[in-house]
Design an enzyme around this catalytic site. Sequence first.
Site, short mmCIF file in Angstrom:
data_model
loop_
_atom_site.label_atom_id
_atom_site.label_comp_id
_atom_site.label_asym_id
_atom_site.label_seq_id
_atom_site.Cartn_x
_atom_site.Cartn_y
_atom_site.Cartn_z
N ARG A 45 -27.93 19.64 -4.03
CA ARG A 45 -27.54 19.59 -5.43
C ARG A 45 -28.00 20.89 -6.09
O ARG A 45 -28.67 21.71 -5.47
CB ARG A 45 -28.06 18.34 -6.17
CG ARG A 45 -29.31 17.70 -5.70
CD ARG A 45 -30.60 18.41 -6.05
NE ARG A 45 -30.61 18.96 -7.40
CZ ARG A 45 -31.29 20.01 -7.74
NH1 ARG A 45 -32.01 20.67 -6.85
NH2 ARG A 45 -31.27 20.47 -8.97
N ALA A 47 -26.15 23.70 -9.07
CA ALA A 47 -24.81 24.32 -9.11
C ALA A 47 -24.57 25.37 -8.01
O ALA A 47 -23.59 25.26 -7.26
CB ALA A 47 -24.57 24.90 -10.50
N ARG A 86 -18.00 16.53 -6.96
CA ARG A 86 -18.72 16.53 -8.25
C ARG A 86 -17.94 17.44 -9.20
O ARG A 86 -17.58 18.56 -8.84
CB ARG A 86 -20.17 17.04 -8.08
CG ARG A 86 -21.01 16.14 -7.18
CD ARG A 86 -22.49 16.50 -7.29
NE ARG A 86 -23.06 16.06 -8.55
CZ ARG A 86 -24.27 16.43 -9.00
NH1 ARG A 86 -25.02 17.25 -8.27
NH2 ARG A 86 -24.74 15.98 -10.15
N GLN A 190 -35.32 15.02 -10.65
CA GLN A 190 -35.32 16.32 -9.98
C GLN A 190 -36.56 17.15 -10.37
O GLN A 190 -37.03 17.97 -9.59
CB GLN A 190 -34.06 17.11 -10.32
CG GLN A 190 -32.78 16.57 -9.72
CD GLN A 190 -32.06 15.64 -10.67
OE1 GLN A 190 -32.70 15.00 -11.51
NE2 GLN A 190 -30.75 15.55 -10.55
N ASP A 231 -24.73 24.43 -15.33
CA ASP A 231 -23.71 24.03 -14.36
C ASP A 231 -22.35 24.63 -14.67
O ASP A 231 -21.53 24.82 -13.78
CB ASP A 231 -23.60 22.51 -14.29
CG ASP A 231 -24.73 21.95 -13.46
OD1 ASP A 231 -25.85 21.83 -13.99
OD2 ASP A 231 -24.51 21.68 -12.27
N ASN A 241 -25.50 21.33 -18.72
CA ASN A 241 -26.65 21.34 -17.79
C ASN A 241 -27.24 19.94 -17.77
O ASN A 241 -26.81 19.05 -18.51
CB ASN A 241 -27.69 22.38 -18.21
CG ASN A 241 -28.75 22.59 -17.14
OD1 ASN A 241 -28.42 22.78 -15.97
ND2 ASN A 241 -30.01 22.52 -17.50
N LYS A 242 -28.25 19.75 -16.94
CA LYS A 242 -28.84 18.43 -16.75
C LYS A 242 -29.12 17.72 -18.07
O LYS A 242 -29.60 18.33 -19.03
CB LYS A 242 -30.13 18.58 -15.93
CG LYS A 242 -30.84 17.29 -15.58
CD LYS A 242 -29.95 16.26 -14.94
CE LYS A 242 -29.31 16.75 -13.66
NZ LYS A 242 -28.18 15.89 -13.22
O1 MRU Z 1 -27.40 16.84 -10.77
P1 MRU Z 1 -27.99 18.13 -10.26
O2 MRU Z 1 -29.36 17.94 -9.68
O3 MRU Z 1 -27.05 18.86 -9.33
O4 MRU Z 1 -28.15 19.01 -11.56
C1 MRU Z 1 -28.65 20.32 -11.46
C2 MRU Z 1 -28.81 21.00 -12.76
O5 MRU Z 1 -28.48 20.48 -13.80
C3 MRU Z 1 -29.31 22.41 -12.72
O6 MRU Z 1 -30.02 22.71 -13.88
C4 MRU Z 1 -28.12 23.37 -12.60
O7 MRU Z 1 -27.27 22.96 -11.56
C5 MRU Z 1 -28.57 24.75 -12.36
S1 MRU Z 1 -29.30 24.91 -10.74
C6 MRU Z 1 -29.76 26.52 -10.52
#
Ligand code: MRU
Length: 340
Positions: A45, A47, A86, A190, A231, A241-242
């Site tokens: 996981r 991006a 995704r 995470q 993302d 983003n998350k």
């Molecule tokens: O659901 P995830 O764990 O894939 O989400 C990841 C994030 O939101 C990260 O902040 C984003 O992908 C940037 S990773 C360098």
Amino acid sequence: MFRPLFWEEDHLVLLDQTRLPWEERWLRLARWEEVAEAIRTLRVRGAPALGIAAAYGLALAALRPKPGRTPRQEVAEAREGLRQTRPTAVNLFWALERMGRVAQSAPEEALFPALLAEARRIHEEDIAANLRMGEFGAALLPPGARVLTICNTGALATGGHGTALGILRTAWSQGKLGRVYVCETRPVLQGARLTAWELLREGIPFRLLADFAVGLLFRRGEVDAVLVGADRIAQNGDFANKLGTYVLAVLAHRHGVPFYVAAPSSSFDLSLPAGEAIPIEERPEEEVLAPYGCRFAPEGARAWNPAFDLTPGELVTAFVTERGVIRPPYARTIPAALSG
Ligand code: MRU
């Protein structure tokens, strides 16, 4: 440098992030469908890592077509299948497009080596971009900076080193970093599971926060900067983003704290003028109701589980990319920085 995924002989080797921090289980994936499953279930996981995994997935498709299929037919099916995994991180689609162009121009018999070489290039370029972002981003932080972050944006989320966490890694190596505050990042944690794992391995001092401890943290003046990943970033600087990132941006604004977003150019989607058109993934309710098999909610309870939120560009102090630092007005500066 630690890499969460890599090609070995005729397999993709990948660290199963759903098992961290309890167990370091490395998976050997032989088929593109296994890569798609690993992406869907968050074994891989973040991006940039999604784009890299998908690229290796297409190489696997060319290497092992199903009986009765040509490598090219299998690659076409794999592209479609991987696109469905995704929806939010644009890096996934960016990598599939780039691999698709190589697939189109390579002769059938050279399809596998051409795709593997391109996947490896995407991987190496990502690491190089992260190292450059590390330098640009660390220069923005004051000495002894106390930095708040969310989710995992480290080596695990990329080809290696990391984006926002990569900047913190670089700042630490330069003696500039005081402490990191890490949001645990519900529902699948995470921050607590992955970022804490990475920071412990590096010996970087940090405190883990229950997500809503951030309000008090800002009020007490304990945050010098917020640093997050992305993302998908639209032309005007709006970005996904998350889940929880928007809350941090609003708090940072309220308390006059700089809010930085670190992302490689592969995370920008210039086809979108603003963020409203970014597709926001909704994940299974079970992740909220019973994370990792531990049921908190009573049987019969329903949940809403968007994986990301949307932050307006007007709350972003600057974007840190491998091409440099981008400042407002983003509708003009983002296209200018990324063109060419
Ligand atoms: O659901 P995830 O764990 O894939 O989400 C990841 C994030 O939101 C990260 O902040 C984003 O992908 C940037 S990773 C360098």
